[in-house]
Design a protein around this motif. Structure first.
Motif, mmCIF file in Angstrom:
data_model
loop_
_atom_site.group_PDB
_atom_site.id
_atom_site.type_symbol
_atom_site.label_atom_id
_atom_site.label_comp_id
_atom_site.label_asym_id
_atom_site.label_seq_id
_atom_site.Cartn_x
_atom_site.Cartn_y
_atom_site.Cartn_z
ATOM 1 N N SER A 283 26.706 29.974 35.610
ATOM 2 C CA SER A 283 28.094 29.544 35.443
ATOM 3 C C SER A 283 28.958 30.062 36.590
ATOM 4 O O SER A 283 29.828 29.349 37.101
ATOM 5 N N ALA A 284 28.717 31.317 37.000
ATOM 6 C CA ALA A 284 29.497 31.905 38.095
ATOM 7 C C ALA A 284 29.230 31.191 39.420
ATOM 8 O O ALA A 284 30.153 30.955 40.209
ATOM 9 N N ALA B 179 31.074 28.011 39.275
ATOM 10 C CA ALA B 179 32.515 28.246 39.394
ATOM 11 C C ALA B 179 32.910 28.447 40.852
ATOM 12 O O ALA B 179 33.900 27.878 41.328
ATOM 13 N N GLY B 180 32.143 29.240 41.590
ATOM 14 C CA GLY B 180 32.443 29.460 43.003
ATOM 15 C C GLY B 180 32.188 28.233 43.842
ATOM 16 O O GLY B 180 32.935 27.932 44.778
ATOM 17 N N SER B 181 31.124 27.491 43.486
ATOM 18 C CA SER B 181 30.757 26.302 44.244
ATOM 19 C C SER B 181 31.783 25.191 44.105
ATOM 20 O O SER B 181 32.168 24.550 45.091
ATOM 21 N N TYR C 75 37.649 30.498 44.382
ATOM 22 C CA TYR C 75 37.977 31.718 43.645
ATOM 23 C C TYR C 75 38.895 31.458 42.451
ATOM 24 O O TYR C 75 39.357 32.407 41.799
ATOM 25 N N ILE D 299 38.333 33.218 38.847
ATOM 26 C CA ILE D 299 38.093 34.660 38.724
ATOM 27 C C ILE D 299 38.900 35.243 37.570
ATOM 28 O O ILE D 299 38.452 36.139 36.845
ATOM 29 N N LEU E 13 31.950 30.119 30.926
ATOM 30 C CA LEU E 13 32.317 31.432 31.462
ATOM 31 C C LEU E 13 32.820 32.356 30.359
ATOM 32 O O LEU E 13 32.460 33.540 30.307
ATOM 33 N N THR F 63 29.998 39.599 37.902
ATOM 34 C CA THR F 63 30.227 38.155 37.800
ATOM 35 C C THR F 63 31.243 37.697 38.841
ATOM 36 O O THR F 63 31.069 36.652 39.493
ATOM 37 N N ILE G 59 30.810 34.944 41.994
ATOM 38 C CA ILE G 59 31.744 33.861 42.315
ATOM 39 C C ILE G 59 32.198 33.970 43.766
ATOM 40 O O ILE G 59 32.253 32.965 44.494
ATOM 41 N N ALA H 72 31.447 31.127 46.541
ATOM 42 C CA ALA H 72 32.591 30.436 47.137
ATOM 43 C C ALA H 72 32.664 30.652 48.637
ATOM 44 O O ALA H 72 32.885 29.706 49.409
#
Length: 437
Positions: free
Chosen positions: A66-67, A70-72, A76, A79, A226, A272, A276, A280
């Protein structure tokens, strides 16, 4: 001799100290303070365990996947979800610890006594079902991580990992092995993910902006995942069991909070966030995308070199393995307690239930033909459905003075608990609408 002279000589005697067998004195080396500091440090280290077990459980492959997404997908921007989830997780974990030290029986047994046997049974089965869902992600994740590191079939590595964990479960003194092994794996993960983030050379000012709440478009289900993995009520529910297994006393509450509960819950939140950041930053530098561990490893290579991908894969493997152990242990323990078979890890029925959780994860992994990463995301998001019941039960028990005594919730702890319940209900609603739609 005057009184003042006598006091002066007495003080000098205490400040110097006699050398045995002589009339001479030697100066105080001043090593009492260092010894005291060392004793306090060792005492704090001795209390570490239950909180880190919970942290290892929630910081599994679903959390990492999931992290990465989220970054991809959102840099950010998410966060802040991890930061808020960590604070709420601290509140419920602390409630579970206080219930454990204030009562003379396990949490489910206390629920049966005060709220009815059906309620206690529902809680135990609920946690067990959540651990079954988590077991799929853990099985898939362990195979993916080892395959990335050493090559070969992820399915074969999943079978190997499961067999190793099952063997450890039946070992004598399982809790000690379980606790120490997870502490070592968390240390390894911390180093791995910290290095991964640093090697990508992020702009830390932009990272800081990620703590400001915002909700990117089409991030709804990912936010649910998340929250479901970082604010894990089922993990908080189990903390009291680990505390009782450890033999935590009421007079150790404050020291345990500082040495174990807070760092044990904050550590996975920080890791985590670092994942991220690494995802990212690497993707910003390369312009690529990463939906899987292997994808992120490829993206990290041109940014941080081959070591970046390897270090990240080590951390991922450690996360999957540690979460597999903790998740199965919690699920087997709570189901066994709910049906009246006991909750101590030296009982054979408890060990058998732990192995049932492991077997379920392997079976679904072998049968499923879908994308493993999507399977992990879906499994973790579904845990939010059962979480409201567990959160309500924890809050009810922690606010009952006849149960808690001096450890009953203070007003701000109850407020934090209500905010946590609101967050869980909101994510549950979002998940259901997403699945129906």
């Amino acid at each position: 001799m005057t009184n003042s002279t006598a006091r002066s000589k007495k003080s000098a005697h205490h400040a110097t100290g006699s050398v045995a067998g002589t009339g001479e004195t030697m100066p105080d080396t001043g090593d009492r303070a260092p010894r005291t500091r060392r004793s306090r440090l060792l005492g704090a280290l001795a209390l570490m365990g239950p909180g880190f077990i919970v942290g290892a459980w929630q910081f599994g492959p679903g959390n990492l996947t999931s992290a990465v997404q989220a970054g991809s997908l959102h840099s950010y921007d998410l966060i802040w979800v991890i930061a808020v989830s960590t604070i709420l997780m601290l509140g419920f974990t602390d409630m579970s610890v206080r219930i454990a030290i204030a009562s003379d029986r396990s949490l489910i047994q206390m629920i049966k006594k005060h709220l009815g046997k059906v309620t206690g049974l529902a809680a135990g089965i609920g946690v067990f079902l959540i651990t079954l869902m988590f077991s799929v992600g853990n099985a898939v994740g362990s195979g993916l991580g080892l395959s990335f590191l050493f090559g070969g079939s992820p399915t074969v590595w999943t079978l190997v990992c499961t067999a190793v964990v099952a063997g450890v479960v039946w070992a004598p003194n399982y809790y000690k092995i379980f606790e120490r092994g997870l502490l070592a794996l968390i240390a390894l993960m911390s180093v791995g993910f910290a290095l991964s983030a640093v090697l990508t050379k992020p702009d830390w000012v932009e990272v800081a902006d990620g703590f400001v709440p915002s909700l990117p478009a089409e991030a709804g289900l990912l936010v649910v995942a998340l929250v479901g993995t970082n604010f894990s009520i089922n993990a908080a529910f189990y903390t009291g069991y680990a505390s009782r297994e450890r033999g935590l006393r009421a007079d150790q509450y404050k020291a345990t909070t500082l040495a174990d509960t807070i760092p044990g819950i904050v550590a996975p939140g920080v890791m985590t966030i670092l994942v991220i950041v690494a995802a990212a930053t690497a993707l910003q530098a390369t312009g690529g995308t990463a939906a899987t561990l292997a994808d992120l490893g490829k993206v990290l290579e041109p940014v941080a070199g081959p070591i970046g991908a390897t270090v990240f894969a080590l951390g991922f493997t450690g996360a999957a393995f540690s979460s597999m152990i903790a998740n199965a242990t919690a699920g087997g323990t709570l189901l066994s307690d709910a049906v009246g078979w006991g909750n101590k890890l030296d009982r054979h029925r408890v060990k058998a239930m732990i192995c049932v959780v492991l077997a379920f994860g392997v079976a679904v992994t072998l049968i499923s033909q879908g994308a493993p990463i999507q399977l992990i995301i879906t499994a973790q998001a579904l845990t939010v459905i059962v979480a409201p019941l567990l959160g309500i039960l924890l809050l009810i028990m922690a606010t009952r003075r006849e149960v808690m005594g001096i450890h009953v919730n203070r007003w701000w702890q109850t407020v934090l608990g209500l905010l946590g319940l609101a967050a869980i209900l909101a994510t549950c609603y979002r998940l259901l609408t997403a699945l129906i739609g």
